[in-house]
Design a protein around this motif. Structure first.
Motif, mmCIF file in Angstrom:
data_model
loop_
_atom_site.group_PDB
_atom_site.id
_atom_site.type_symbol
_atom_site.label_atom_id
_atom_site.label_comp_id
_atom_site.label_asym_id
_atom_site.label_seq_id
_atom_site.Cartn_x
_atom_site.Cartn_y
_atom_site.Cartn_z
ATOM 1 N N THR A 144 0.844 -1.191 0.000
ATOM 2 C CA THR A 144 0.000 0.000 0.000
ATOM 3 C C THR A 144 0.879 1.240 0.000
ATOM 4 N N VAL A 145 0.297 2.373 -0.380
ATOM 5 C CA VAL A 145 0.975 3.654 -0.221
ATOM 6 C C VAL A 145 0.049 4.567 0.592
ATOM 7 N N THR A 146 0.681 5.539 1.288
ATOM 8 C CA THR A 146 -0.103 6.442 2.116
ATOM 9 C C THR A 146 -0.190 7.806 1.435
ATOM 10 N N LEU A 147 -1.394 8.332 1.352
ATOM 11 C CA LEU A 147 -1.603 9.631 0.713
ATOM 12 C C LEU A 147 -2.168 10.609 1.734
ATOM 13 N N LYS A 148 -1.756 11.871 1.602
ATOM 14 C CA LYS A 148 -2.181 12.877 2.568
ATOM 15 C C LYS A 148 -2.971 13.966 1.856
ATOM 16 N N SER A 149 -4.163 14.268 2.379
ATOM 17 C CA SER A 149 -5.020 15.278 1.744
ATOM 18 C C SER A 149 -4.578 16.674 2.133
ATOM 19 N N GLY A 209 -4.578 17.371 5.709
ATOM 20 C CA GLY A 209 -3.705 16.591 6.575
ATOM 21 C C GLY A 209 -4.191 15.198 6.948
ATOM 22 N N LYS A 210 -5.277 14.724 6.311
ATOM 23 C CA LYS A 210 -5.740 13.373 6.659
ATOM 24 C C LYS A 210 -4.988 12.330 5.822
ATOM 25 N N LEU A 211 -4.748 11.164 6.453
ATOM 26 C CA LEU A 211 -3.967 10.119 5.777
ATOM 27 C C LEU A 211 -4.880 9.011 5.266
ATOM 28 N N PHE A 212 -4.537 8.511 4.079
ATOM 29 C CA PHE A 212 -5.310 7.411 3.494
ATOM 30 C C PHE A 212 -4.365 6.369 2.918
ATOM 31 N N GLU A 213 -4.699 5.111 3.137
ATOM 32 C CA GLU A 213 -3.912 4.010 2.582
ATOM 33 C C GLU A 213 -4.594 3.518 1.305
ATOM 34 N N VAL A 214 -3.771 3.235 0.295
ATOM 35 C CA VAL A 214 -4.368 2.726 -0.941
ATOM 36 C C VAL A 214 -3.472 1.625 -1.509
ATOM 37 N N SER A 215 -4.100 0.664 -2.153
ATOM 38 C CA SER A 215 -3.348 -0.438 -2.765
ATOM 39 C C SER A 215 -2.360 0.127 -3.778
ATOM 40 N N LYS A 216 -1.098 -0.264 -3.624
ATOM 41 C CA LYS A 216 -0.056 0.288 -4.495
ATOM 42 C C LYS A 216 -0.299 -0.133 -5.950
ATOM 43 N N ILE A 238 7.441 8.640 -3.213
ATOM 44 C CA ILE A 238 6.338 8.353 -2.290
ATOM 45 C C ILE A 238 6.865 8.453 -0.859
ATOM 46 N N ASP A 239 6.176 9.228 -0.047
ATOM 47 C CA ASP A 239 6.583 9.436 1.342
ATOM 48 C C ASP A 239 5.830 8.442 2.228
ATOM 49 N N ASP A 240 6.596 7.683 3.029
ATOM 50 C CA ASP A 240 5.941 6.672 3.870
ATOM 51 C C ASP A 240 5.040 7.297 4.918
ATOM 52 N N ASN A 241 5.360 8.542 5.276
ATOM 53 C CA ASN A 241 4.524 9.190 6.285
ATOM 54 C C ASN A 241 3.319 9.890 5.660
ATOM 55 N N GLY A 242 3.127 9.671 4.391
ATOM 56 C CA GLY A 242 1.983 10.280 3.717
ATOM 57 C C GLY A 242 2.443 11.232 2.633
ATOM 58 N N THR A 243 2.169 10.851 1.361
ATOM 59 C CA THR A 243 2.555 11.710 0.251
ATOM 60 C C THR A 243 1.563 12.864 0.166
ATOM 61 N N ASP A 244 2.106 14.065 0.160
ATOM 62 C CA ASP A 244 1.244 15.249 0.171
ATOM 63 C C ASP A 244 0.543 15.439 -1.155
ATOM 64 N N LYS A 262 -1.629 18.290 -2.058
ATOM 65 C CA LYS A 262 -2.170 19.542 -1.522
ATOM 66 C C LYS A 262 -3.420 20.032 -2.236
ATOM 67 N N GLN A 263 -3.613 19.543 -3.495
ATOM 68 C CA GLN A 263 -4.753 20.047 -4.272
ATOM 69 C C GLN A 263 -6.052 19.296 -3.964
ATOM 70 N N ILE A 264 -5.923 18.218 -3.158
ATOM 71 C CA ILE A 264 -7.108 17.367 -3.004
ATOM 72 C C ILE A 264 -7.577 17.351 -1.552
ATOM 73 N N GLY A 265 -8.851 17.688 -1.357
ATOM 74 C CA GLY A 265 -9.442 17.689 -0.025
ATOM 75 C C GLY A 265 -9.682 16.277 0.483
ATOM 76 N N SER A 266 -9.937 16.144 1.795
ATOM 77 C CA SER A 266 -10.015 14.790 2.355
ATOM 78 C C SER A 266 -11.217 14.019 1.819
ATOM 79 N N GLU A 267 -12.318 14.721 1.576
ATOM 80 C CA GLU A 267 -13.503 13.996 1.108
ATOM 81 C C GLU A 267 -13.256 13.405 -0.288
ATOM 82 N N ALA A 268 -12.656 14.223 -1.163
ATOM 83 C CA ALA A 268 -12.375 13.756 -2.514
ATOM 84 C C ALA A 268 -11.322 12.650 -2.489
ATOM 85 N N LEU A 269 -10.302 12.829 -1.641
ATOM 86 C CA LEU A 269 -9.249 11.814 -1.591
ATOM 87 C C LEU A 269 -9.794 10.495 -1.057
#
Lengths: 533, 186
Positions: B23-28, B31-38, B57-63, B65-72
């Motif tokens: 998985t990879v971690t994405l950050k909205s 600042g919310k974190l989401f895990e997604v299948s790589k 890809i940042d393990d602590n959450g790839t930023d 910045k253009q995407i809000g948490s709901e959309a992400l």
């Protein structure tokens, strides 16, 4: 000054308030702030009329319709609902036979008047919107109209689209006016456009038109002709093969070729430089036959209710897929059900490279007689489908093909239970039937759809299974089931979710008979799945 | 020495484990974190595929910045659902472009997925899909928007999307003239 409808009571006002509130909740116009390329993704999914119509929404949208890269202009979009009501009324009354002749003529007259009026609108708005409008960058254009006196604008439009817009993909479909069959659209004698040599045209489909000269379109690779009139000379068809050398795909559908006295003619295809890879001849009953002499790149050929033959001395080394759909149903039905097609007439000796073969029986030519000199005609055949076999006919005859195809991997047989001849008379096949088949060492999958468990069907399954070896994985027989075609040369067997309810007795009897012929499983050969559904 | 060596090995194993993470971690933007299948992220998004391949890809959450948490959340949900759905049958290998659907229709679950979205969430998702280069998700969302326009008059479309008609009367007359094909009515 706005006029108020007097009928609008308090309910209407509440609705309006409600709508105003809802609108206030999302006051932002999100769609207009999307970039153009995304709006085009949306517009491409609308029909052409709706997509053009979005130009009036606001200034933001004004330029978008001019940038549409595909236009699909149909007369049907111009016909009012009243037209369709008349057509419905007419068809309904005709099927019930309740209409007096005079009334019927009157209705036909009104319907045709609607068509003529719509065609005038089609012509005039085509001129204002497209011929006089901004220059466009349309890649794909489709025109569908009815042949009336107003079709001159179509030729001007086609020429403009090809010369000025650079259309790559063009479809012109002309239809006859209501209840008539004879409407043919005429292209000008000089051809479709002014500058064919620099045209971008890659794909052309013509329906109900005269055949224009096409040899100068040097990029044309796909040509589909439908309903080309019978008066077209054989040389015009032959010229497509010999002059349009860049063509890769050619379909001839319901095309004709007759003398003025109605005698159908033979079209001979002899083009050693042709690049045609795909040839479909569909319902060309007015060709006496199409004889293939030389088409060196031909890979796929389908002859559907049409006579296509291969010159015996020629060879088609690239040909790997073939669809042979027989049936000249009209008028012949019931005349001679036992019409035989000689195996030699299938020209397998000219096409030894075939890997995939579809044979369908939809007419009286349901029979294949053994050839006088059987040999290994189909050494490369991997996939074989024999479809629409009437249930009363002896299903064991495909053994003829199996004898010729020692490397077959997939065998599908479809017995037409629904449309089959009533089984008051079982029609036997004359060939020797006690002989075992030659081995089929590569056969993996054998599926029979429309299996009813008759003695002959069980015999066929046993015969095939006994010829199989360790490669076999699946033997399946389905009472219900049909073939789903994916194009002309690919298919899949569709088996029902719910299996037929065989009685326990039937089931065990069928399975027992078949399983005894299944090759034994071993460490190297996994268990063969035997399914009765 | 031995301790250090052990530590080094442990470090090594951790790195290997991270490289192998599925998985990879994405950050909205908020600042919310989401895990997604790589695998799904790389398959469905050209931008994420580029980042995964390029090691950004940042393990602590790839930023993002253009995407809000709901959309992400919807993007991630879509990717994960896609990873679990059975791929549909291969397209027909016909060389004919006419009369074949130019777009692959959304599958049933994709339809349901966009149907439940609010008006704003749908557009947020379109923009996110566009930003991330997610062609398939763009297809699905644009299909939904086109469905919202089908069979409607210009007035009705303006109402659905809150589009303000800023044409003058003369301009409108002119554009209707240009678009005569769309406005013929018996």
């Amino acid at each position: 000054m706005a006029r108020r409808s007097s009928g609008k009571g308090s309910a209407g006002r509440i609705l309006l308030q409600h709508r105003a509130l809802a609108a206030a909740a999302r006051r932002v116009d999100r769609i207009s702030s999307l970039p153009d390329d995304l709006l085009h993704l949306v517009l491409r999914r609308l029909d052409t009329r709706s997509a053009l119509g979005t130009g009036v929404l606001s200034r933001r949208w004004a330029h978008l319709p001019r940038e549409l890269d595909a236009l699909d202009l149909r007369l049907a979009d111009m016909l009012p609902p009243r037209y369709h009501r008349w057509v419905h009324l007419y068809n309904d009354a005709c099927s019930k036979g309740t209409l007096r002749h005079a009334v019927r003529l009157q209705i036909v007259h009104s319907i045709r008047r609607y068509e003529r009026r719509a065609m005038r609108a089609f012509a005039s708005s085509t001129v204002t919107s497209f011929l006089e409008g901004p220059r466009r960058n349309v890649k794909k254009l489709r025109l569908e109209f009815v042949v009336t006196g107003n079709t001159g604008c179509v030729n001007a439009f086609v020429a403009e689209a090809m010369d000025a817009w650079g259309v790559e993909d063009l479809e012109v479909v002309a239809k006859s006016t209501f209840t008539r069959r004879d409407g043919i659209h005429l292209f000008p004698s000089h051809g479709l456009c002014e500058q064919p040599r620099v045209s971008c045209l890659r794909s052309l489909k013509l329906g109900g038109c005269t055949l224009p000269s096409l040899h100068e379109y040097s990029r044309l690779s796909v040509l589909i002709l439908k309903g080309i009139p019978k008066s077209t000379p054989a040389a015009a068809y032959e010229g497509i093969f010999t002059l349009c050398l860049q063509l890769q795909t050619l379909h001839l559908i319901s095309c004709g070729c007759c003398t003025s006295r109605g005698v159908s003619l033979t079209v001979v295809v002899d083009s050693p430089s042709s690049q045609i890879r795909e040839l479909v001849v569909d319902k060309c009953e007015f060709f006496r036959k199409l004889v293939l002499k030389a088409l060196p790149c031909l890979e796929s050929v389908a002859s559907i209710q049409s006579r296509v033959s291969f010159e015996s001395t020629s060879s088609f080394p690239c040909l790997i897929q073939r669809n042979l759909t027989m049936g000249f149903a009209v008028g012949l039905l019931g005349v001679d059900w036992r019409l035989e097609l000689e195996l030699d007439d299938m020209f397998f000796d000219c096409t030894p490279g075939i890997r995939s073969l579809v044979i369908r029986f939809t007419g009286p030519e349901r029979w294949i007689a053994p050839s006088t000199s059987p040999s290994e005609f189909l050494p490369n055949l991997r996939r074989l489908l024999v479809a629409d076999v009437p249930s009363s006919w002896d299903v064991t005859w495909p053994r003829l093909l199996l004898e010729m195809a020692p490397n077959l991997e997939i065998l599908h047989i479809h017995i037409d239970v629904v449309h089959g001849v009533p089984a008051d008379e079982d029609i036997p096949w004359s060939s020797a039937r006690d002989r075992e088949l030659r081995p089929l060492p590569r056969l993996k999958e054998f599926v029979v759809a429309g299996f009813e468990g008759t003695a002959r069907q069980i015999y066929l399954v046993k015969l095939v299974v006994r010829a199989c070896t360790a490669a076999l994985r699946l033997v399946a027989m389905f009472r219900n089931g049909h073939v789903r075609y994916r194009g002309h040369w690919d298919w899949e067997m569709v088996t029902p979710r719910e299996h037929y309810s065989w009685s326990d007795e039937q089931k065990s009897s069928v399975l027992e008979q078949i399983k005894c012929g299944v090759p034994a499983s071993s460490a190297t050969a996994p268990v063969v799945q035997v399914v009765l559904g | 020495m031995e301790v250090d060596k052990g530590k080094g090995e442990a470090e090594e194993t951790r790195k290997v484990a991270e490289a192998d993470r599925d998985t990879v971690t994405l950050k909205s933007s908020d600042g919310k974190l989401f895990e997604v299948s790589k695998e799904a992220a790389a398959r469905l998004s050209t931008v994420l595929a580029g980042m995964i391949a390029g090691g950004s890809i940042d393990d602590n959450g790839t930023d993002l910045k253009q995407i809000g948490s709901e959309a992400l959340e919807n993007v991630v949900d879509y990717c994960n659902k896609h990873a679990n759905s059975i791929p549909s049958a291969a397209l027909i290998s016909s060389s004919i472009s006419f009369n074949t659907a130019p777009f692959k229709e959304p599958e049933e679950w994709e339809r349901k997925f966009v149907d439940r979205l609010s008006h704003d969430a749908l557009f947020d998702l379109v923009e996110a899909a566009n930003f991330l280069g997610m062609e398939r998700l763009l297809d699905v969302t644009c299909h939904k928007i086109s469905e919202m326009m089908k069979g409607k008059s210009p007035d009705q479309i303006r109402e659905v999307f809150n589009i303000k008609n800023d044409y003058t009367k003369e301009e409108l007359e002119e554009i209707r003239q240009e678009l005569a094909w769309a406005f013929y009515d018996d």
